[in-house]
Write a protein that holds these residues in place. Structure first.
Motif, PDB file in Angstrom:
ATOM      1  N   PHE A 117       0.817  -1.217   0.000  1.00  0.00           N
ATOM      2  CA  PHE A 117       0.000   0.000   0.000  1.00  0.00           C
ATOM      3  C   PHE A 117       0.850   1.267   0.000  1.00  0.00           C
ATOM      4  N   ASN A 118       2.076   1.143  -0.472  1.00  0.00           N
ATOM      5  CA  ASN A 118       2.953   2.309  -0.579  1.00  0.00           C
ATOM      6  C   ASN A 118       2.262   3.397  -1.415  1.00  0.00           C
ATOM      7  N   GLY A 119       2.145   4.569  -0.853  1.00  0.00           N
ATOM      8  CA  GLY A 119       1.482   5.661  -1.566  1.00  0.00           C
ATOM      9  C   GLY A 119      -0.026   5.622  -1.456  1.00  0.00           C
ATOM     10  N   MET A 120      -0.558   4.658  -0.701  1.00  0.00           N
ATOM     11  CA  MET A 120      -2.022   4.554  -0.566  1.00  0.00           C
ATOM     12  C   MET A 120      -2.440   4.790   0.882  1.00  0.00           C
ATOM     13  N   GLY A 121      -1.652   5.532   1.614  1.00  0.00           N
ATOM     14  CA  GLY A 121      -2.054   5.925   2.967  1.00  0.00           C
ATOM     15  C   GLY A 121      -1.315   5.194   4.072  1.00  0.00           C
ATOM     16  N   CYS A 122      -0.538   4.162   3.731  1.00  0.00           N
ATOM     17  CA  CYS A 122       0.022   3.339   4.815  1.00  0.00           C
ATOM     18  C   CYS A 122       1.017   4.114   5.678  1.00  0.00           C
ATOM     19  N   ASN A 123       1.593   5.182   5.140  1.00  0.00           N
ATOM     20  CA  ASN A 123       2.543   5.965   5.949  1.00  0.00           C
ATOM     21  C   ASN A 123       1.862   6.586   7.168  1.00  0.00           C
ATOM     22  N   GLU A 124       0.567   6.817   7.048  1.00  0.00           N
ATOM     23  CA  GLU A 124      -0.154   7.433   8.182  1.00  0.00           C
ATOM     24  C   GLU A 124      -0.773   6.388   9.113  1.00  0.00           C
ATOM     25  N   TRP A 125      -0.746   5.126   8.721  1.00  0.00           N
ATOM     26  CA  TRP A 125      -1.408   4.125   9.559  1.00  0.00           C
ATOM     27  C   TRP A 125      -0.638   3.935  10.858  1.00  0.00           C
ATOM     28  N   ASN A 126      -1.419   3.761  11.908  1.00  0.00           N
ATOM     29  CA  ASN A 126      -0.871   3.684  13.256  1.00  0.00           C
ATOM     30  C   ASN A 126      -0.628   2.210  13.611  1.00  0.00           C
ATOM     31  N   PHE A 127       0.523   1.689  13.142  1.00  0.00           N
ATOM     32  CA  PHE A 127       0.803   0.260  13.304  1.00  0.00           C
ATOM     33  C   PHE A 127       1.201  -0.096  14.731  1.00  0.00           C
ATOM     34  N   GLU A 128       0.801  -1.288  15.134  1.00  0.00           N
ATOM     35  CA  GLU A 128       1.380  -1.901  16.337  1.00  0.00           C
ATOM     36  C   GLU A 128       1.781  -3.325  15.959  1.00  0.00           C
ATOM     37  N   VAL A 129       3.060  -3.624  16.154  1.00  0.00           N
ATOM     38  CA  VAL A 129       3.569  -4.951  15.778  1.00  0.00           C
ATOM     39  C   VAL A 129       3.427  -5.894  16.964  1.00  0.00           C
ATOM     40  N   VAL A 130       2.907  -7.088  16.678  1.00  0.00           N
ATOM     41  CA  VAL A 130       2.724  -8.090  17.744  1.00  0.00           C
ATOM     42  C   VAL A 130       3.439  -9.375  17.349  1.00  0.00           C
ATOM     43  N   GLU A 131       3.597 -10.256  18.346  1.00  0.00           N
ATOM     44  CA  GLU A 131       4.221 -11.561  18.100  1.00  0.00           C
ATOM     45  C   GLU A 131       3.456 -12.606  18.905  1.00  0.00           C
TER      46      GLU A 131
END
Ligand code: FEO
Length: 404
Positions: A117-131
């Motif tokens: 989703f490069n260029g489709m808004g993903c830069n603003e998404w508030n990610f949390e990485v889990v394991e």
């Protein structure tokens, strides 16, 4: 007009909000005569989580389903169990509705989503990485995340609702069935569809599946329901599909011989039929599968529990028939384990197909039982006898192979 189906409640506050794709017949090469579903789940507690989405062109249906339960702008968390676009295709639409929501994924999941989703808004998404073992409290309900590496992509993850004992397993344990029903006790032939799905999607990853089953065992979780992202939900006896995955991952077989072939002027087919007679006379199940008359996905399902496979091809331009070459390429990619095989076929001038088939089988990890059988033009009486006797030998090997 609303959309076709309403949400279905799996447990208090846990809803199926996915879509049914009645018309899909080709899922990146996997033939899907029964269509499929893209299952997304909404968990409503003090906080609200959406687990997975649907293909992008179904985003409107997903949102309408959610609206029947809550205002979608109230969603606090979006959980992306898997990057592939049948489950994350609607993420840009969803994340535009809820830009402050947390987007939860594995490390590889985040990486895949950011690339796609490069260029489709993903830069603003508030990610949390889990394991594996990471938990998220929604209030009364707790979500636990389990990495499911290579079931069937590196990023794959499962989400477990602890209090309800529901495993949201994304692709694993799915089936390509479009239905107006949501649960396995409401439709027939679910295990058959699950076997075909496993064979075409998960067969290469047997050792990772066994690791996953071991990991889930060590987590000590109880599972009352398995809700995959395709097909129906395992409400009745979910242990049956975990047990089946164990058998398939261990490459367990039944005494069965497959004769898979294509034919130009029926000579290779006649050879296959004589071979079939030999297998049948020895009392072993046998299937004759013409590559132009059967969906390859259905043939692969038969390969799953067959210990012995004969592959026949006429010679064309000193090599295999294109359909046989295409099928063997598909088969090789699925890396079936512990299979024995032979090649056969007819030729007119110089031959070449049988050797080419053998080379492909060897490259695919098949054990070649004996040198291939090739005959010139039409099979004669001696040729039929040779085919029949080869069938008898295949049957004997199938009988002593590792069985369920
Ligand atoms: Fe790997 Fe259903 O997508």
């Amino acid at each position: 007009m609303g959309n076709e189906y309403s949400p279905v409640e799996l447990a208090k506050g846990v809803y199926w909000v996915g879509v049914v794709d009645w018309n899909i017949r080709d899922f990146h090469g996997y033939v899907t005569p029964k269509g499929t579903t893209y299952n997304a789940y909404l968990i409503v507690d003090e906080k609200i989580a959406l687990v997975d989405t649907v293909k992008s062109h179904f985003a409107g249906e997903l949102i309408k389903n959610i609206q029947k339960i809550i205002d979608p702008t109230r969603i606090d968390y979006v959980i992306s169990n898997h990057v592939e676009m049948d489950h994350s295709g609607s993420l840009p639409v969803i994340m535009r509705l809820i830009p402050d929501a947390k987007l939860i994924a594995t490390k590889r999941g985040k990486d895949g989503l950011c690339h796609h989703f490069n260029g489709m808004g993903c830069n603003e998404w508030n990610f949390e990485v889990v394991e594996t073992g990471s938990e998220l409290s929604l209030g009364k309900k707790t979500l636990m995340f389990i990495e499911a590496t290579m079931l069937h992509w590196p990023d794959s993850m499962h989400t477990y609702i602890k209090e309800d004992k529901i495993l949201l397993s994304n692709d694993a344990f799915g089936q390509h069935i479009a239905s107006s029903h949501r649960f396995n006790d409401e439709v027939g032939d679910v295990m058959d569809a699950a076997a075909e799905y496993y064979a075409n999607i998960l067969m290469p990853f047997g050792s990772q599946i066994l690791n996953y089953v071991d990991k889930v065992g060590k987590l000590g979780i109880e599972i009352d329901m398995i809700a995959p992202c395709h097909g129906v939900i395992w409400r009745k006896d979910p242990a049956q599909i975990i047990a089946a995955y164990g058998r398939w991952a261990n490459a367990e077989t039944v005494p069965k011989v497959l004769i898979i072939y294509d034919t130009m002027w029926k000579s290779t087919e006649r050879m296959g039929k004589a071979m079939l007679d030999g297998v049948r006379a020895a009392g072993v199940e046998v299937k004759l599968l013409n590559l132009k008359k059967n969906d390859w996905s259905a043939i692969i399902k038969e390969v799953l529990d067959a210990p012995v496979i004969a592959v026949g091809s006429p010679t064309l331009n000193n090599g295999m028939y294109p359909s046989v070459a295409g099928f063997l390429t598909y088969l090789k990619g699925l890396r079936p384990k512990g299979k024995k095989s032979v090649a056969f076929g007819s030729f007119g001038w110089g031959g070449g197909a049988v050797k080419a088939v053998e080379n492909e089988l060897i490259a695919g990890g098949f054990e070649i039982m004996e040198p291939g059988l090739q005959i010139k033009f039409r099979p004669n009486k001696d040729d039929f006898k040779a085919c029949y006797e080869m069938g008898d030998r295949l049957a004997k090997i199938a009988k002593i192979s590792k069985v369920k």
